[in-house]
Motif scaffolding. Structure first.
Motif, short mmCIF file in Angstrom:
data_model
loop_
_atom_site.label_atom_id
_atom_site.label_comp_id
_atom_site.label_asym_id
_atom_site.label_seq_id
_atom_site.Cartn_x
_atom_site.Cartn_y
_atom_site.Cartn_z
N SER A 1 0.84 -1.20 0.00
CA SER A 1 0.00 0.00 0.00
C SER A 1 0.87 1.24 0.00
N ILE A 2 0.54 2.18 -0.87
CA ILE A 2 1.15 3.50 -0.87
C ILE A 2 0.01 4.44 -0.52
N GLN A 3 0.15 5.18 0.57
CA GLN A 3 -0.98 5.96 1.06
C GLN A 3 -0.51 7.24 1.73
N SER A 4 -1.38 8.23 1.75
CA SER A 4 -1.06 9.48 2.44
C SER A 4 -1.50 9.42 3.91
N GLU A 5 -2.47 8.56 4.21
CA GLU A 5 -3.01 8.49 5.57
C GLU A 5 -2.04 7.77 6.51
N PRO A 6 -2.01 8.22 7.78
CA PRO A 6 -1.22 7.49 8.77
C PRO A 6 -1.74 6.05 8.91
N PHE A 7 -0.88 5.15 9.36
CA PHE A 7 -1.27 3.77 9.58
C PHE A 7 -1.07 3.42 11.05
N ASP A 8 -1.81 2.44 11.51
CA ASP A 8 -1.70 1.92 12.87
C ASP A 8 -0.87 0.65 12.79
N ALA A 9 0.42 0.75 13.12
CA ALA A 9 1.34 -0.38 12.98
C ALA A 9 0.86 -1.58 13.78
N ALA A 10 0.44 -1.38 15.01
CA ALA A 10 0.00 -2.50 15.85
C ALA A 10 -1.20 -3.22 15.24
N ALA A 11 -2.16 -2.46 14.72
CA ALA A 11 -3.34 -3.07 14.10
C ALA A 11 -2.95 -3.83 12.83
N GLU A 12 -2.07 -3.24 12.04
CA GLU A 12 -1.62 -3.91 10.81
C GLU A 12 -0.91 -5.22 11.13
N THR B 1 9.02 -7.30 12.03
CA THR B 1 8.44 -6.02 11.64
C THR B 1 9.48 -4.93 11.70
N PHE B 2 9.35 -3.98 10.81
CA PHE B 2 10.14 -2.76 10.85
C PHE B 2 9.19 -1.60 10.63
N SER B 3 9.25 -0.64 11.54
CA SER B 3 8.45 0.56 11.42
C SER B 3 9.39 1.74 11.37
N GLY B 4 9.38 2.47 10.26
CA GLY B 4 10.24 3.64 10.09
C GLY B 4 9.46 4.91 10.39
N LEU B 5 10.04 5.76 11.22
CA LEU B 5 9.39 6.99 11.66
C LEU B 5 10.12 8.21 11.12
N CYS B 6 9.39 9.30 10.98
CA CYS B 6 9.98 10.57 10.60
C CYS B 6 10.69 11.16 11.82
N ARG B 7 11.94 11.56 11.63
CA ARG B 7 12.72 12.19 12.71
C ARG B 7 12.63 13.71 12.58
N ASP B 8 12.87 14.39 13.71
CA ASP B 8 12.93 15.86 13.65
C ASP B 8 14.35 16.37 13.46
N VAL C 1 3.77 -4.44 3.09
CA VAL C 1 4.53 -3.20 3.01
C VAL C 1 3.56 -2.04 2.90
N ILE C 2 3.74 -1.07 3.77
CA ILE C 2 2.99 0.20 3.69
C ILE C 2 4.04 1.30 3.60
N HIS C 3 3.87 2.20 2.64
CA HIS C 3 4.76 3.35 2.53
C HIS C 3 3.89 4.58 2.34
N ILE D 1 4.72 14.46 6.15
CA ILE D 1 4.76 13.58 7.32
C ILE D 1 5.52 14.29 8.44
N ALA D 2 4.88 14.41 9.59
CA ALA D 2 5.46 15.12 10.73
C ALA D 2 6.37 14.19 11.54
N PRO D 3 7.33 14.77 12.27
CA PRO D 3 8.17 13.96 13.14
C PRO D 3 7.33 13.12 14.10
N GLY D 4 7.75 11.87 14.25
CA GLY D 4 7.04 10.93 15.11
C GLY D 4 6.02 10.09 14.37
N GLU D 5 5.61 10.52 13.18
CA GLU D 5 4.65 9.75 12.39
C GLU D 5 5.36 8.65 11.62
#
Length: 157
Positions: A7-18, A35-42, A81-83, A88-92
């Motif tokens: 999935s390529i999406q603009s909406e945030p995803f819930d990693a735990a639910a996925e 699992t690997f979850s990549g986050l936006c850093r500030d 895979v979700i991208h 995208i704000a830091p922490g998302e």
């Protein structure tokens, strides 16, 4: 392996639910889920957001092709895979990669392979939005990212 879900999406995803849905669909067949979850850093307060652009359709196709390559290298039972794209704000979350196999090594290596590809060759372009209100430059893969991806060249498992 069933068809991978990309999935390529603009909406945030819930990693735990996925991850929960992914594991439930395995019905006890897997011995390992990685699992690997990549986050936006500030970047130490320097960034207010990353903006990711992509070519719709092309990104899904290309990531699907690399998932198929991973499935040819390792005995995978499932891949998700979700991208994200857009601002995208830091922490998302930016990316989620989930792999399942009968054994941990295959699941770990496949997830690592997929992330190395996403960091270096996936058709996404990232631009920084800076805390001072300006828009920064486009972000390239680093030499370390390229070196990590290079370890898979010609290596078949």
């Amino acid at each position: 392996m069933p068809a991978p879900r990309v999935s390529i999406q603009s909406e945030p995803f819930d990693a735990a639910a996925e991850i929960g849905r992914f594991e439930a669909e395995l019905s006890g067949r897997a011995g390992a889920v990685v699992t690997f979850s990549g986050l936006c850093r500030d970047e130490g307060g320097r960034l207010t957001a990353l903006e990711l652009e992509h070519y719709p359709g092309m990104a899904e196709e290309e990531i699907g092709r690399v998932v198929e390559e991973a499935a040819a290298r390792w005995p995978l039972l499932a891949v998700r895979v979700i991208h994200r794209h857009g601002r995208i704000a830091p922490g998302e979350g930016i990316v989620l990669v989930v792999t399942a196999s009968g054994h941990r090594i295959a699941a770990f290596e496949a997830a690592s392979f997929l992330m190395d590809y996403l960091k270096t060759r996936a058709p996404f372009w990232k631009r920084e939005h800076l805390a001072d209100g300006t828009t920064g430059g486009w972000v390239e893969a680093t030499a370390a990212d390229d070196a990590a991806a290079g370890r898979w060249a010609g290596a078949q498992r």
